[in-house]
Scaffold this motif. Structure first.
Motif, PDB file in Angstrom:
ATOM      1  N   GLY A 407      23.910   8.363  35.153  1.00 24.29           N
ATOM      2  CA  GLY A 407      23.063   8.718  34.029  1.00 24.29           C
ATOM      3  C   GLY A 407      23.773   8.626  32.696  1.00 24.29           C
ATOM      4  O   GLY A 407      24.903   8.139  32.587  1.00 24.29           O
ATOM      5  N   LEU A 408      23.091   9.113  31.668  1.00 18.71           N
ATOM      6  CA  LEU A 408      23.610   9.107  30.304  1.00 18.71           C
ATOM      7  C   LEU A 408      23.503  10.507  29.722  1.00 18.71           C
ATOM      8  O   LEU A 408      22.600  11.273  30.082  1.00 18.71           O
ATOM      9  CB  LEU A 408      22.806   8.126  29.429  1.00 18.71           C
ATOM     10  N   PRO A 409      24.425  10.870  28.807  1.00 16.72           N
ATOM     11  CA  PRO A 409      24.325  12.182  28.170  1.00 16.72           C
ATOM     12  C   PRO A 409      23.141  12.223  27.212  1.00 16.72           C
ATOM     13  O   PRO A 409      22.670  11.169  26.777  1.00 16.72           O
ATOM     14  CB  PRO A 409      25.664  12.297  27.432  1.00 16.72           C
ATOM     15  N   PRO A 410      22.640  13.426  26.888  1.00 19.20           N
ATOM     16  CA  PRO A 410      23.111  14.756  27.320  1.00 19.20           C
ATOM     17  C   PRO A 410      22.636  15.095  28.727  1.00 19.20           C
ATOM     18  O   PRO A 410      21.659  14.545  29.227  1.00 19.20           O
ATOM     19  CB  PRO A 410      22.472  15.686  26.284  1.00 19.20           C
ATOM     20  N   LEU A 411      23.339  16.056  29.322  1.00 21.69           N
ATOM     21  CA  LEU A 411      23.083  16.467  30.699  1.00 21.69           C
ATOM     22  C   LEU A 411      22.688  17.942  30.699  1.00 21.69           C
ATOM     23  O   LEU A 411      23.348  18.771  30.073  1.00 21.69           O
ATOM     24  CB  LEU A 411      24.352  16.254  31.539  1.00 21.69           C
ATOM     25  N   GLU A 412      21.601  18.266  31.406  1.00 22.08           N
ATOM     26  CA  GLU A 412      21.076  19.633  31.399  1.00 22.08           C
ATOM     27  C   GLU A 412      20.727  20.063  32.817  1.00 22.08           C
ATOM     28  O   GLU A 412      20.182  19.285  33.608  1.00 22.08           O
ATOM     29  CB  GLU A 412      19.827  19.716  30.513  1.00 22.08           C
ATOM     30  N   LEU A 413      21.028  21.328  33.139  1.00 21.62           N
ATOM     31  CA  LEU A 413      20.700  21.933  34.424  1.00 21.62           C
ATOM     32  C   LEU A 413      19.736  23.087  34.182  1.00 21.62           C
ATOM     33  O   LEU A 413      19.939  23.896  33.277  1.00 21.62           O
ATOM     34  CB  LEU A 413      21.965  22.452  35.112  1.00 21.62           C
ATOM     35  N   ARG A 414      18.689  23.154  35.011  1.00 16.90           N
ATOM     36  CA  ARG A 414      17.723  24.244  34.906  1.00 16.90           C
ATOM     37  C   ARG A 414      17.420  24.777  36.301  1.00 16.90           C
ATOM     38  O   ARG A 414      17.134  24.003  37.216  1.00 16.90           O
ATOM     39  CB  ARG A 414      16.432  23.777  34.253  1.00 16.90           C
ATOM     40  N   LEU A 415      17.470  26.103  36.453  1.00 17.33           N
ATOM     41  CA  LEU A 415      17.067  26.788  37.679  1.00 17.33           C
ATOM     42  C   LEU A 415      15.915  27.721  37.347  1.00 17.33           C
ATOM     43  O   LEU A 415      15.972  28.453  36.352  1.00 17.33           O
ATOM     44  CB  LEU A 415      18.229  27.587  38.282  1.00 17.33           C
ATOM     45  N   VAL A 416      14.875  27.699  38.171  1.00 18.49           N
ATOM     46  CA  VAL A 416      13.693  28.534  37.939  1.00 18.49           C
ATOM     47  C   VAL A 416      13.330  29.219  39.249  1.00 18.49           C
ATOM     48  O   VAL A 416      13.219  28.564  40.299  1.00 18.49           O
ATOM     49  CB  VAL A 416      12.488  27.701  37.449  1.00 18.49           C
ATOM     50  N   LEU A 417      13.139  30.533  39.193  1.00 15.84           N
ATOM     51  CA  LEU A 417      12.714  31.306  40.351  1.00 15.84           C
ATOM     52  C   LEU A 417      11.266  31.723  40.137  1.00 15.84           C
ATOM     53  O   LEU A 417      10.964  32.553  39.285  1.00 15.84           O
ATOM     54  CB  LEU A 417      13.596  32.546  40.525  1.00 15.84           C
ATOM     55  N   ASP A 418      10.373  31.120  40.919  1.00 20.98           N
ATOM     56  CA  ASP A 418       8.952  31.439  40.811  1.00 20.98           C
ATOM     57  C   ASP A 418       8.400  31.538  42.225  1.00 20.98           C
ATOM     58  O   ASP A 418       8.974  32.245  43.054  1.00 20.98           O
ATOM     59  CB  ASP A 418       8.252  30.366  39.963  1.00 20.98           C
ATOM     60  N   ARG A 419       7.306  30.870  42.521  1.00 18.94           N
ATOM     61  CA  ARG A 419       6.790  30.854  43.888  1.00 18.94           C
ATOM     62  C   ARG A 419       7.752  30.145  44.828  1.00 18.94           C
ATOM     63  O   ARG A 419       7.736  30.347  46.037  1.00 18.94           O
ATOM     64  CB  ARG A 419       5.428  30.162  43.913  1.00 18.94           C
ATOM     65  N   VAL A 420       8.602  29.236  44.251  1.00 24.07           N
ATOM     66  CA  VAL A 420       9.681  28.564  44.965  1.00 24.07           C
ATOM     67  C   VAL A 420      10.909  28.587  44.059  1.00 24.07           C
ATOM     68  O   VAL A 420      10.825  28.957  42.880  1.00 24.07           O
ATOM     69  CB  VAL A 420       9.314  27.105  45.324  1.00 24.07           C
ATOM     70  N   LEU A 421      12.048  28.198  44.601  1.00 24.39           N
ATOM     71  CA  LEU A 421      13.258  28.046  43.801  1.00 24.39           C
ATOM     72  C   LEU A 421      13.339  26.592  43.350  1.00 24.39           C
ATOM     73  O   LEU A 421      13.399  25.683  44.178  1.00 24.39           O
ATOM     74  CB  LEU A 421      14.493  28.426  44.608  1.00 24.39           C
TER      75      LEU A 421
END
Length: 482
Positions: A407-421
């Motif tokens: 891939g190419l920058p920028p790089l982002e990580l997101r975690l969400v806890l809802d009905r599923v992870l």
């Protein structure tokens, strides 16, 4: 009566004496009171089946029936029986079509991520409308309303086909404009397939005009993206009661002869607590009365002076969406024909701050280790450990490694806890990741295969700024959000 049912042929009966008076005294008394002197009894038959009997009386000074009247009565009874049978078959078909159409509706109020929805369907034949709320990756929600002109089983069939296609396309996580562009193609194929049916097939007639509007709400950007195929734009009511119709370019109806232009989508911001009202054409056709009542209810119900405060399921003050649907039903004018009209209400919200984490990562070899550390701490805050925690750390590591390598920058990580992870890794490249089946001697190529085995679902979502690779993992019931 018994002989007519057994033949079946019409009978001429002089009523000088009523031999069956003791068996049916009420009828015998009526005959005497009316002065009836002759009776013709004829069977109502269709295709050899007797639907019932018709009794014709001549009374007082009228000329009595003769044998010459029997053919006329028999022909009249045959035409009457055919009309009754057609009505019965129409009612039966209408009941089947109505049942099928109602099976396409959501079962009740739903909540997907940060969106609460409820619906109103007025009783009656009306047109074939359907609506849906579809949970999408990234805690987003798709809101759909569509309509097929006409009534009957063929309309219900078209509704089911279009609704199934929309669900299948939504699984591909397409943008609203691209999804409707493919829906146009599907409708064109349906028209072509029906044109090739035998002339005796009722479906050979061109597909009835259909409309659809598809909207996607993103709780993180708090925006709604909408595209329309001949359907009116939704009504937007802000939390302060200000109402407006979303600016939207409508394409031609689905299946029409008009060549579909490139579908245009509109994106607009929404404040938390805004209401979206998607209406069928029956409501839109009476803009001053029906839409006026809808606007009045949605803008005043929660803001009128002296209104007794209530609380929604999320604990905030204000009326719940089912209450608003009831209020709309009572406020609609009784003088306007709104049979079969449908309304889908959606209230927008946001993901609580303690239910997600977003981090920017360096686009170098240190990113996978940094991502694993961030994920480990976040999972610990959510009390997710054991197999779920281990699988999530491995998924995060593999997705970030792929993003660094390809891939190419920028790089982002997101975690969400809802009905599923949910786990999302975003970068600026539009190159699609490919699932490979590595050979024994290969040193790489197993990352996405491992991800596919650990995640319940995974996929790629594209945007003008790059792509997002996402995964979803099922959670134990005690870990799902309320």
């Amino acid at each position: 009566f018994q002989r007519v049912l057994s033949d079946p042929r019409p009978r001429l009966v002089p009523l000088v004496d009523v031999p069956w008076a003791d068996a049916d005294p009420a009828r015998a008394a009526a005959i005497r009171t009316s002065g009836a002197h002759t009776l013709v009894v004829a069977p109502l038959t269709v295709r050899g089946a007797v639907l019932g009997l018709v009794s014709l009386y001549r009374c007082e000074d009228s000329d009595p029936y003769t044998e010459d009247d029997l053919p006329v009565v028999e022909d009249m009874a045959s035409r009457t029986a055919l009309s009754i049978d057609n009505a019965r078959r129409y009612v039966h078909e209408r009941a089947i079509a109505s049942t099928l159409q109602h099976r396409l509706f959501p079962r009740g109020p739903t909540s997907h991520g940060a969106v609460e929805t409820a619906h109103l369907v007025l009783p009656g034949a009306g047109s074939g409308c359907w609506f849906d709320t579809i949970a999408l990756p990234g805690a987003r929600t798709a809101l759909v309303i569509g309509e097929v002109a006409g009534q009957g089983i063929h309309v219900a069939i078209t509704m089911g086909q279009l609704r199934t296609v929309i669900h299948a396309l939504a699984e591909l996580d397409l943008e609203p404009d691209e999804l409707l562009a493919r829906l146009y193609d599907t409708a064109s194929r349906l028209v072509q397939e029906r044109a090739e049916l035998p002339p005796s097939d009722p479906l050979r007639r061109s597909m009835p005009a259909a409309t659809c509007v598809y909207a996607v709400y993103d709780p993180f950007s708090r925006t709604c993206t909408v595209a329309s195929a001949g359907h009116p734009a939704p009504l937007v009511v802000g939390p302060d009661g200000a109402a407006s119709v979303a600016g939207l370019a409508e394409g031609p109806p689905l299946g029409s002869q008009e060549r579909a232009p490139s579908v245009a989508a509109s994106t607009f911001p929404l404040r938390e607590g805004s209401l979206l009202a998607f209406c069928s054409s029956a409501l839109q056709a009476h803009a001053e009365s029906s839409m006026g009542a809808l606007r009045r209810v949605l803008t005043e119900a929660e803001h009128s002076p002296g209104h007794h405060p209530r609380h929604r399921p999320d604990g905030r003050p204000g009326r719940s969406l089912p209450e608003l649907c009831d209020e709309v039903a009572y406020a609609l004018p009784a003088t306007v024909d709104l049979q079969g009209a449908a309304l889908l209400l959606a209230r927008t919200g946001s993901i609580p701050a303690d239910r997600f984490g977003i981090w920017n990562l360096p686009h170098d070899s240190s990113a996978p280790a940094a991502a694993r550390g961030l994920a480990t701490r976040q999972l610990a805050d959510w009390n997710l450990d054991g197999d779920t925690g281990y699988a999530t750390e491995l998924i995060v590591s593999e997705l970030v490694t792929n993003a660094v390598h390809y891939g190419l920058p920028p790089l982002e990580l997101r975690l969400v806890l809802d009905r599923v992870l949910m786990c999302e890794v975003r970068d600026a490249s539009s190159v699609s990741p490919n699932l490979r089946y590595a050979r024994t001697i290969d040193e790489g190529g197993r990352g996405l295969f491992i991800v596919s085995q650990l995640a319940t679902q995974w996929g790629t979502r594209y945007a003008p700024g790059g792509k997002t690779v996402w995964t979803e993992q099922s959670l134990p019931p005690e870990q799902t959000s309320g």
